[in-house]
Design a protein around this motif. Structure first.
Motif, mmCIF file in Angstrom:
data_model
loop_
_atom_site.group_PDB
_atom_site.id
_atom_site.type_symbol
_atom_site.label_atom_id
_atom_site.label_comp_id
_atom_site.label_asym_id
_atom_site.label_seq_id
_atom_site.Cartn_x
_atom_site.Cartn_y
_atom_site.Cartn_z
ATOM 1 N N VAL A 52 0.854 -1.192 0.000
ATOM 2 C CA VAL A 52 0.000 0.000 0.000
ATOM 3 C C VAL A 52 0.890 1.243 0.000
ATOM 4 O O VAL A 52 2.002 1.225 0.533
ATOM 5 C CB VAL A 52 -0.942 0.035 1.235
ATOM 6 C CG1 VAL A 52 -2.012 -1.041 1.142
ATOM 7 C CG2 VAL A 52 -0.168 -0.105 2.539
ATOM 8 N N ASP A 53 0.359 2.301 -0.598
ATOM 9 C CA ASP A 53 1.093 3.574 -0.607
ATOM 10 C C ASP A 53 0.958 4.269 0.742
ATOM 11 O O ASP A 53 1.880 4.907 1.224
ATOM 12 C CB ASP A 53 0.556 4.481 -1.710
ATOM 13 C CG ASP A 53 0.782 3.855 -3.082
ATOM 14 O OD1 ASP A 53 1.868 3.266 -3.273
ATOM 15 O OD2 ASP A 53 -0.122 3.914 -3.935
ATOM 16 N N ASP A 54 -0.234 4.135 1.324
ATOM 17 C CA ASP A 54 -0.515 4.801 2.589
ATOM 18 C C ASP A 54 -0.970 3.717 3.566
ATOM 19 O O ASP A 54 -1.930 3.005 3.297
ATOM 20 C CB ASP A 54 -1.636 5.832 2.357
ATOM 21 C CG ASP A 54 -2.103 6.473 3.650
ATOM 22 O OD1 ASP A 54 -1.582 6.116 4.733
ATOM 23 O OD2 ASP A 54 -2.997 7.336 3.579
ATOM 24 N N PRO A 55 -0.283 3.569 4.702
ATOM 25 C CA PRO A 55 -0.656 2.501 5.641
ATOM 26 C C PRO A 55 -2.073 2.645 6.208
ATOM 27 O O PRO A 55 -2.597 1.706 6.792
ATOM 28 C CB PRO A 55 0.392 2.596 6.753
ATOM 29 C CG PRO A 55 1.198 3.796 6.507
ATOM 30 C CD PRO A 55 0.900 4.322 5.146
ATOM 31 N N LEU A 56 -2.700 3.814 5.994
ATOM 32 C CA LEU A 56 -4.078 4.006 6.471
ATOM 33 C C LEU A 56 -5.108 3.691 5.385
ATOM 34 O O LEU A 56 -6.311 3.689 5.632
ATOM 35 C CB LEU A 56 -4.270 5.451 6.946
ATOM 36 C CG LEU A 56 -3.664 5.769 8.313
ATOM 37 C CD1 LEU A 56 -3.644 7.270 8.545
ATOM 38 C CD2 LEU A 56 -4.438 5.071 9.421
ATOM 39 N N GLU A 57 -4.586 3.417 4.157
ATOM 40 C CA GLU A 57 -5.464 3.274 2.995
ATOM 41 C C GLU A 57 -6.600 2.267 3.207
ATOM 42 O O GLU A 57 -7.726 2.491 2.768
ATOM 43 C CB GLU A 57 -4.582 2.847 1.817
ATOM 44 C CG GLU A 57 -5.280 2.751 0.493
ATOM 45 C CD GLU A 57 -4.287 2.431 -0.638
ATOM 46 O OE1 GLU A 57 -3.050 2.445 -0.402
ATOM 47 O OE2 GLU A 57 -4.759 2.156 -1.751
ATOM 48 N N LEU A 58 -6.304 1.167 3.866
ATOM 49 C CA LEU A 58 -7.312 0.101 4.004
ATOM 50 C C LEU A 58 -8.099 0.209 5.305
ATOM 51 O O LEU A 58 -8.923 -0.659 5.598
ATOM 52 C CB LEU A 58 -6.615 -1.266 3.937
ATOM 53 C CG LEU A 58 -5.994 -1.596 2.580
ATOM 54 C CD1 LEU A 58 -5.145 -2.868 2.671
ATOM 55 C CD2 LEU A 58 -7.075 -1.769 1.527
ATOM 56 N N PHE A 59 -7.844 1.236 6.092
ATOM 57 C CA PHE A 59 -8.432 1.306 7.430
ATOM 58 C C PHE A 59 -9.112 2.652 7.689
ATOM 59 O O PHE A 59 -8.586 3.494 8.419
ATOM 60 C CB PHE A 59 -7.337 1.054 8.483
ATOM 61 C CG PHE A 59 -6.532 -0.182 8.205
ATOM 62 C CD1 PHE A 59 -7.077 -1.438 8.434
ATOM 63 C CD2 PHE A 59 -5.252 -0.098 7.681
ATOM 64 C CE1 PHE A 59 -6.349 -2.589 8.161
ATOM 65 C CE2 PHE A 59 -4.512 -1.239 7.403
ATOM 66 C CZ PHE A 59 -5.063 -2.490 7.638
ATOM 67 N N PRO A 60 -10.290 2.868 7.110
ATOM 68 C CA PRO A 60 -10.976 4.145 7.320
ATOM 69 C C PRO A 60 -11.340 4.343 8.794
ATOM 70 O O PRO A 60 -11.886 3.452 9.436
ATOM 71 C CB PRO A 60 -12.232 4.028 6.445
ATOM 72 C CG PRO A 60 -12.392 2.581 6.152
ATOM 73 C CD PRO A 60 -11.030 1.963 6.216
ATOM 74 N N CYS A 61 -11.001 5.533 9.313
ATOM 75 C CA CYS A 61 -11.181 5.828 10.741
ATOM 76 C C CYS A 61 -12.379 6.751 10.955
ATOM 77 O O CYS A 61 -12.612 7.664 10.156
ATOM 78 C CB CYS A 61 -9.926 6.504 11.286
ATOM 79 S SG CYS A 61 -8.473 5.443 11.259
ATOM 80 N N HIS A 62 -13.107 6.514 12.032
ATOM 81 C CA HIS A 62 -14.284 7.322 12.372
ATOM 82 C C HIS A 62 -14.236 7.660 13.852
ATOM 83 O O HIS A 62 -13.742 6.879 14.658
ATOM 84 C CB HIS A 62 -15.572 6.537 12.075
ATOM 85 C CG HIS A 62 -15.654 6.052 10.663
ATOM 86 N ND1 HIS A 62 -16.186 6.802 9.644
ATOM 87 C CD2 HIS A 62 -15.233 4.886 10.100
ATOM 88 C CE1 HIS A 62 -16.098 6.118 8.509
ATOM 89 N NE2 HIS A 62 -15.524 4.961 8.757
ATOM 90 N N LEU A 63 -14.817 8.834 14.180
ATOM 91 C CA LEU A 63 -14.856 9.254 15.580
ATOM 92 C C LEU A 63 -16.259 9.771 15.891
ATOM 93 O O LEU A 63 -16.797 10.590 15.137
ATOM 94 C CB LEU A 63 -13.830 10.365 15.828
ATOM 95 C CG LEU A 63 -13.600 10.732 17.292
ATOM 96 C CD1 LEU A 63 -12.749 9.672 17.992
ATOM 97 C CD2 LEU A 63 -12.908 12.097 17.408
ATOM 98 N N VAL A 64 -16.852 9.281 16.969
ATOM 99 C CA VAL A 64 -18.173 9.764 17.382
ATOM 100 C C VAL A 64 -18.123 10.079 18.877
ATOM 101 O O VAL A 64 -17.270 9.554 19.603
ATOM 102 C CB VAL A 64 -19.281 8.713 17.135
ATOM 103 C CG1 VAL A 64 -19.497 8.495 15.648
ATOM 104 C CG2 VAL A 64 -18.964 7.394 17.827
ATOM 105 N N THR A 65 -19.043 10.937 19.286
ATOM 106 C CA THR A 65 -19.153 11.227 20.713
ATOM 107 C C THR A 65 -20.282 10.375 21.284
ATOM 108 O O THR A 65 -21.360 10.288 20.707
ATOM 109 C CB THR A 65 -19.445 12.724 20.946
ATOM 110 O OG1 THR A 65 -18.366 13.465 20.387
ATOM 111 C CG2 THR A 65 -19.544 13.031 22.430
ATOM 112 N N ILE A 66 -19.991 9.718 22.382
ATOM 113 C CA ILE A 66 -20.981 8.867 23.047
ATOM 114 C C ILE A 66 -21.482 9.629 24.276
ATOM 115 O O ILE A 66 -20.682 10.186 25.025
ATOM 116 C CB ILE A 66 -20.355 7.535 23.489
ATOM 117 C CG1 ILE A 66 -19.731 6.805 22.300
ATOM 118 C CG2 ILE A 66 -21.383 6.654 24.200
ATOM 119 C CD1 ILE A 66 -20.678 6.188 21.340
ATOM 120 N N GLY A 67 -22.785 9.613 24.485
ATOM 121 C CA GLY A 67 -23.347 10.305 25.651
ATOM 122 C C GLY A 67 -23.792 11.707 25.265
ATOM 123 O O GLY A 67 -23.719 12.095 24.096
#
Lengths: 103, 454
Positions: free
Chosen positions: B438-453
């Motif tokens: 892979v060109d970018d080590p994050l390419e296969l791992f889409p990241c998401h952030l949510v607030t809980i509560g």
């Protein structure tokens, strides 16, 4: 005759990934470890003969001093968990090692 | 004063069996900076990945997530989980995110940030890689990936290194639920992010990934603590009944690995061949000397599973000594009846002969010394359940009709405890054990952030 089971505290087999099974022989103490290591009873040819497999299927065989251990790894005939594979975890393949004669 | 980071791990495969709360409580009282665990394994066979299910029960997954979440939120330290739900597929990540959400509501936790990433790989993306000049390389003597093998695959996950974990920590995540991940990356990520040496960070991960498997005497699912400094890693058993010794810690480097000296992750290779081990306390062993060789171009490991067919099983007993001695002829007879009946239909018929070589198959050295009775497990696999049942029924029942020339018992060659065959889980197989660049080590791992509560 001394058997391997008399000198080792752990003799086990387990999957190493989907395509390999790895064998760990861990000795009770340094003396037993050195004795078996020097006996050369465990080598690629002897393990291939014991398990009736082509020597090319043994991918690794190392002596691991810090753990007083000898370890070898074989390629499986087919990947773990394929229909017909009777040991998905590879956990019961060590039994023939127990009675291995150590000169 | 020397700086350090403490990480505790309660379970080597979260969900597979519940963690022990007593040693976890001792670990929490020791003031960890991170609470982390791996929840996955390819040990469970190709079925869960192929069928997108967990082998671990929801109750046990929830039990451990609850225990870790409450402790981590109370202490205000990150909680990190990798390889959610055994396989780390997208549905397993979503499941764990939902469990965390429900637990937060149940306990009325103050708002926190939940980060998660996916690991599933799109088949068409991978087809593009196969067609490129940079092939999808086979591991462990496998051939490079072909399109036909890709077509036979139902689901693929990529194994994340430290990259998505570090990114989510950078984004402010208090809790991370990871898709499929290298076990050691889960623990190494926060240490690398904090600036500790890569080699020691990966070693910290390597030693903690299986929790109390690095301690003795054996005790399942007990908490251990790893403490990293800029010079060493110390690992301590948290259960009063266990110790981390030179032998147990060094021995763990071998476990489930083909070689005790090297550990490959997305981004490089941890070399443990020069490690030095020293007992520094009644339950503690200190390790120095690992090195890490980074790679220029990151290759990510892929796991894939594909369905072979529906499956039925039958169980057949044999007591006649002549039949036992000639059991292969009986099996051949039954296989021949199946061939005549099903011809070119795509089916598989497998026989496992317990009492002779059931466990070890062709590797059994004592194949000649059979028991006085045998049990034969018959597996029939075919595209439809109807055909699989008929294949298995033929493969089992025809053993009853096999006639050996010198056998005295002419009424039936085998014994049935059940005159039926039983539906089993569908048969899957591991189709991918490969790596892709892979060109970018994050390419296969889409990241998401949510607030809980609230």
């Amino acid at each position: 005759m001394t058997r391997l089971t008399d000198l080792a505290k752990t003799i086990r087999s387990k999957n190493a990934g989907t395509d390999k099974i790895t064998f760990d022989i861990i000795f009770t103490n340094r003396a037993n470890y050195e004795r078996v290591k020097e006996s050369n009873a465990i080598n690629r040819a002897s393990m291939a003969a014991l398990y009736k497999i082509d020597e090319k299927r043994i991918t690794d065989l190392v002596c691991f001093d810090p753990a007083f251990a000898i370890k070898f790894t074989i390629l499986r005939e087919r990947p773990s968990g394929s229909a017909g594979d009777a040991d998905i975890f590879g956990a019961q393949q060590y039994a023939p090692l127990l009675s291995l004669d150590i000169p | 004063m020397t700086r350090s980071m403490k990480v505790i791990c309660p379970n080597g495969h979260l969900g597979f069996a519940p963690s022990k709360p007593e040693s976890f409580a001792i670990g929490v009282a020791a003031g960890p900076d991170i609470i982390a665990a791996d929840s996955g394994s390819d040990d469970v066979g190709p079925g869960p990945l192929g069928s997108d299910t967990s082998t671990s029960p929801l109750a046990w997954q929830t039990h451990d997530l609850e225990m870790m979440l409450l402790a981590a939120r109370k202490a205000g330290v990150p909680m990190i989980i990798g390889s959610a739900g055994d396989t780390g597929t997208n549905s397993r990540v979503d499941l764990y995110v939902r469990i965390i959400r429900e637990l937060a509501a149940k306990h009325g936790l103050a708002p926190f940030k939940l980060g998660y990433f996916y690991s599933e790989v799109d088949k068409e993306w991978l087809r593009g890689k196969i067609r490129s000049d940079d092939p999808v390389t086979g591991l462990d003597a496998r051939e490079n990936l072909t399109e036909s093998e890709l077509d036979a695959t139902d689901r693929i996950v990529a194994m994340a290194g430290v990259h998505p974990f570090i990114k989510l920590l950078d984004m402010g995540a208090d809790v991370i639920i990871g898709g499929r991940s290298s076990d050691c990356a889960i623990f190494a990520a926060p240490a690398i992010r904090a600036g500790y040496p890569e080699a020691l960070s990966y070693y910290l991960g390597k030693v903690l990934e299986c929790a109390s498997f690095c301690a003795e005497p054996y005790g399942g699912k007990e908490t251990v603590m790893g403490e990293i400094t800029d010079a060493d890693v110390s690992v301590t058993a948290m259960s009063p009944a266990q110790r981390c010794t030179v032998a147990s810690v060094a021995g763990h480097a071998m476990y489930e690995r083909s070689n005790p000296f090297y550990e490959y992750v997305a981004g490089g290779c941890l070399d443990m061949s020069q490690c030095h081990y020293e007992e520094t306390g009644p339950q503690t062993t200190r390790v120095t000397g690992p090195t890490f060789a980074p790679v220029e171009r990151v290759r990510v490991k892929l796991e894939g599973a594909g369905k072979v067919g529906e499956r039925y099983v039958g169980i057949v007993g044999v007591r006649d000594p002549y039949t036992i001695a000639h059991i292969d002829n009986v099996i051949d007879w039954a296989k021949q009846q199946a061939r005549e009946r099903f011809g070119n239909e795509p089916y598989e018929l497998h026989y496992t002969v317990y009492g002779r070589d059931g466990v070890m198959g062709a590797m059994e050295p004592e194949r000649a010394s059979t028991g006085h009775e045998l049990a034969v497990l018959v597996q029939g696999v075919a595209p439809t359940a109807e055909l699989a049942e008929e294949v298995c029924m033929t493969g089992s029942r025809q053993m009853f009709y096999a006639r050996l020339p010198e056998v005295k018992g002419t009424a039936g060659s085998v014994a049935f405890a059940l005159d039926e065959v039983l539906r089993a889980s569908p048969a899957y197989r591991w189709t991918l054990n490969h790596t892709v660049a892979v060109d970018d080590p994050l390419e296969l791992f889409p990241c998401h952030l949510v607030t809980i509560g609230h």
